[in-house]
Design an enzyme around this catalytic site. Structure first.
Site, PDB file in Angstrom:
ATOM      1  N   ASP A  13       0.841  -1.057   0.092  1.00  0.00           N
ATOM      2  CA  ASP A  13      -0.021  -0.088   0.040  1.00  0.00           C
ATOM      3  C   ASP A  13       0.891   1.272   0.029  1.00  0.00           C
ATOM      4  OD1 ASP A  13      -1.941  -1.641   0.177  1.00  0.00           O
ATOM      5  OD2 ASP A  13      -2.690  -1.363   2.404  1.00  0.00           O
ATOM      6  N   ASN A  43      -3.265  -9.901   4.844  1.00  0.00           N
ATOM      7  CA  ASN A  43      -3.737  -9.221   6.055  1.00  0.00           C
ATOM      8  C   ASN A  43      -4.392 -10.216   7.101  1.00  0.00           C
ATOM      9  OD1 ASN A  43      -3.131  -6.716   5.556  1.00  0.00           O
ATOM     10  ND2 ASN A  43      -4.947  -6.090   5.116  1.00  0.00           N
ATOM     11  N   ASN A 183     -19.497  -7.822   4.504  1.00  0.00           N
ATOM     12  CA  ASN A 183     -20.186  -6.665   5.277  1.00  0.00           C
ATOM     13  C   ASN A 183     -21.393  -6.327   4.720  1.00  0.00           C
ATOM     14  OD1 ASN A 183     -19.691  -5.163   2.971  1.00  0.00           O
ATOM     15  ND2 ASN A 183     -17.940  -4.245   3.823  1.00  0.00           N
ATOM     16  N   GLU A 211     -21.352  -6.007  10.617  1.00  0.00           N
ATOM     17  CA  GLU A 211     -22.036  -4.447  10.783  1.00  0.00           C
ATOM     18  C   GLU A 211     -21.114  -3.588  11.638  1.00  0.00           C
ATOM     19  OE1 GLU A 211     -25.918  -5.199  11.773  1.00  0.00           O
ATOM     20  OE2 GLU A 211     -26.474  -6.413  10.072  1.00  0.00           O
ATOM     21  N   ASP A 242     -10.402  -7.883   8.125  1.00  0.00           N
ATOM     22  CA  ASP A 242      -9.444  -9.031   7.781  1.00  0.00           C
ATOM     23  C   ASP A 242      -9.145  -9.370   9.179  1.00  0.00           C
ATOM     24  OD1 ASP A 242      -9.300  -8.642   5.034  1.00  0.00           O
ATOM     25  OD2 ASP A 242      -7.849  -7.090   5.320  1.00  0.00           O
TER      26      ASP A 242
HETATM   27  P1  ATP Z   1     -12.849  -3.025   6.684  1.00  0.00           P
HETATM   28  O1  ATP Z   1     -13.094  -3.102   5.248  1.00  0.00           O
HETATM   29  O2  ATP Z   1     -12.724  -1.611   7.401  1.00  0.00           O
HETATM   30  O3  ATP Z   1     -11.681  -3.872   6.924  1.00  0.00           O
HETATM   31  P2  ATP Z   1     -15.356  -4.444   6.763  1.00  0.00           P
HETATM   32  O4  ATP Z   1     -16.265  -3.270   6.143  1.00  0.00           O
HETATM   33  O5  ATP Z   1     -15.207  -5.739   6.024  1.00  0.00           O
HETATM   34  O6  ATP Z   1     -14.062  -3.761   7.333  1.00  0.00           O
HETATM   35  P3  ATP Z   1     -16.929  -4.349   9.141  1.00  0.00           P
HETATM   36  O7  ATP Z   1     -18.202  -4.694   9.199  1.00  0.00           O
HETATM   37  O8  ATP Z   1     -16.682  -2.672   9.064  1.00  0.00           O
HETATM   38  O9  ATP Z   1     -16.182  -5.012   8.074  1.00  0.00           O
HETATM   39  O10 ATP Z   1     -16.034  -4.644  10.437  1.00  0.00           O
HETATM   40  C1  ATP Z   1     -15.822  -5.790  10.805  1.00  0.00           C
HETATM   41  C2  ATP Z   1     -15.733  -6.252  12.419  1.00  0.00           C
HETATM   42  O11 ATP Z   1     -14.683  -5.257  12.918  1.00  0.00           O
HETATM   43  C3  ATP Z   1     -17.204  -5.850  12.952  1.00  0.00           C
HETATM   44  O12 ATP Z   1     -17.872  -6.859  12.885  1.00  0.00           O
HETATM   45  C4  ATP Z   1     -16.606  -5.630  14.288  1.00  0.00           C
HETATM   46  O13 ATP Z   1     -16.286  -6.746  15.056  1.00  0.00           O
HETATM   47  C5  ATP Z   1     -15.215  -4.936  14.178  1.00  0.00           C
HETATM   48  N1  ATP Z   1     -15.350  -3.284  13.884  1.00  0.00           N
HETATM   49  C6  ATP Z   1     -15.352  -2.535  13.127  1.00  0.00           C
HETATM   50  N2  ATP Z   1     -15.639  -1.295  13.348  1.00  0.00           N
HETATM   51  C7  ATP Z   1     -15.434  -1.313  14.456  1.00  0.00           C
HETATM   52  C8  ATP Z   1     -15.880  -0.422  15.625  1.00  0.00           C
HETATM   53  N3  ATP Z   1     -15.853   1.185  15.260  1.00  0.00           N
HETATM   54  N4  ATP Z   1     -15.606  -0.739  17.072  1.00  0.00           N
HETATM   55  C9  ATP Z   1     -15.540  -1.712  17.377  1.00  0.00           C
HETATM   56  N5  ATP Z   1     -15.677  -2.704  16.622  1.00  0.00           N
HETATM   57  C10 ATP Z   1     -15.534  -2.488  15.279  1.00  0.00           C
END
Ligand code: ATP
Length: 293
Positions: A13, A43, A183, A211, A242
């Site tokens: 990156d 990752n 997600n 979520e 990840d």
């Molecule tokens: P990213 O693309 O940012 O790596 P994603 O969109 O694939 O993430 P998310 O649903 O946003 O996945 O997040 C994955 C998990 O990370 C959630 O289920 C939760 O356990 C944790 N998580 C993400 N954001 C937060 C937060 N602000 N506070 C606490 N836990 C979080």
């Protein structure tokens, strides 16, 4: 020690911060530049290794300087790189990230990740045969994901398919995967905007929708449930997904109940968002366990 095989991308990156985003044809002066190893496959491999799993990465790097750094970083984190080959004449995968005006713009160049073909995976079958769980994401060719899903079914290996970035999947692949972890956005694409409750009911203990800070939604065979994440001060959510996937795979392979797996994965992912960078915040096992006391 549990064993995982991760079939997936690795990249470098290249991150620039700039007060102003350049328009077409414009040049601006930026403030900082860093290079950090990334790619969803790498990752997840690093996150799982930090949590104590024996991880084999199956992937490709370019025969360039970035490839050497990517390999070194995997090794430093205890990942087995026997099945990560440099591709002659190819650049390593790169993500060109501009952080500006409170948002990011990213150009991903797949580079050597496009060489992770079904044939290539076939050559690494030993690592798949030895794994308790196999992990894959979608930064590699679609036909490779399809081949792997079929192979895992044949070998009776559980496949955790993290459908990121969003891409449609065949019904066969959806059936063959043991776990799907989209997600909310990826869920919409994967299931064509279908009713969430209905789709969840069709995939008990298999479809886990992440979520963000709200945690994870799934159907346990009796009812729809949400296992909330932990409340933390989020600094950088890159790599949260990840970390979640890696921790979930580790916990499932260790034979924990789904509830325990989700609490463990939420805890690991919530720790990861409190620090900068995708891999920068990925916790080691002891940190997660302390966070669960
Ligand atoms: P990213 O693309 O940012 O790596 P994603 O969109 O694939 O993430 P998310 O649903 O946003 O996945 O997040 C994955 C998990 O990370 C959630 O289920 C939760 O356990 C944790 N998580 C993400 N954001 C937060 C937060 N602000 N506070 C606490 N836990 C979080």
């Amino acid at each position: 020690m549990i064993k995982l095989a991760v079939v997936g991308s690795s990249s470098m990156d290249l991150v620039v911060t700039s007060a102003k985003r350049p328009k077409a044809g414009e040049t601006v002066l930026g403030e900082s530049f860093i290079t950090v190893p990334g790619g969803k496959g790498a990752n997840q491999a690093v996150a799982a290794a930090r949590l104590g799993a024996e991880v084999s990465m199956i992937g490709c790097v370019g025969d360039d300087f970035y490839g050497e750094i990517i390999l070194e970083n995997l090794k430093k984190n205890g990942v087995n790189t026997e099945y990560v080959e440099p591709v002659t004449g190819s650049a390593s995968g790169t993500a060109h990230i501009i952080l500006s005006e409170g948002d990011n713009s990213i150009i991903v160049v797949k580079g050597a990740n496009d060489f992770i073909t079904p044939d290539y995976v076939q050559k690494a079958q030993k690592a798949i045969e030895e794994a308790d769980i196999v992990m894959v994401q979608q930064e590699i060719p679609e036909e490779t994901v399809e081949y792997l899903a079929e192979l895992c079914k044949k070998l009776q290996k559980r496949l955790l398919l993290n459908p990121a970035p969003a891409r449609k999947l065949s019904e066969d692949v959806i059936q063959q995967a043991a776990f799907l972890t989209p997600n909310e956005h990826e869920f919409e694409i994967l299931f064509n905007g279908r009713d969430r409750a209905e789709v969840l009911t069709e995939h008990p203990n298999k479809l886990f929708i992440t979520e963000g800070k709200n945690g994870v939604r799934y159907f346990d065979g009796h009812e729809e449930r949400v296992v909330p994440s932990f409340v933390v001060e989020a600094v950088d959510t890159t790599g949260a997904g990840d970390t979640f996937n890696a921790a979930f795979a580790v916990a499932v392979a260790e034979g924990k109940s789904y509830d325990e797996c989700l609490i463990f994965a939420n805890r690991a992912a919530s720790i990861s968002v409190t620090k900068l960078g995708a891999q920068g915040g990925m916790p080691v096992r002891a940190e997660v366990e302390r966070g669960l006391e």
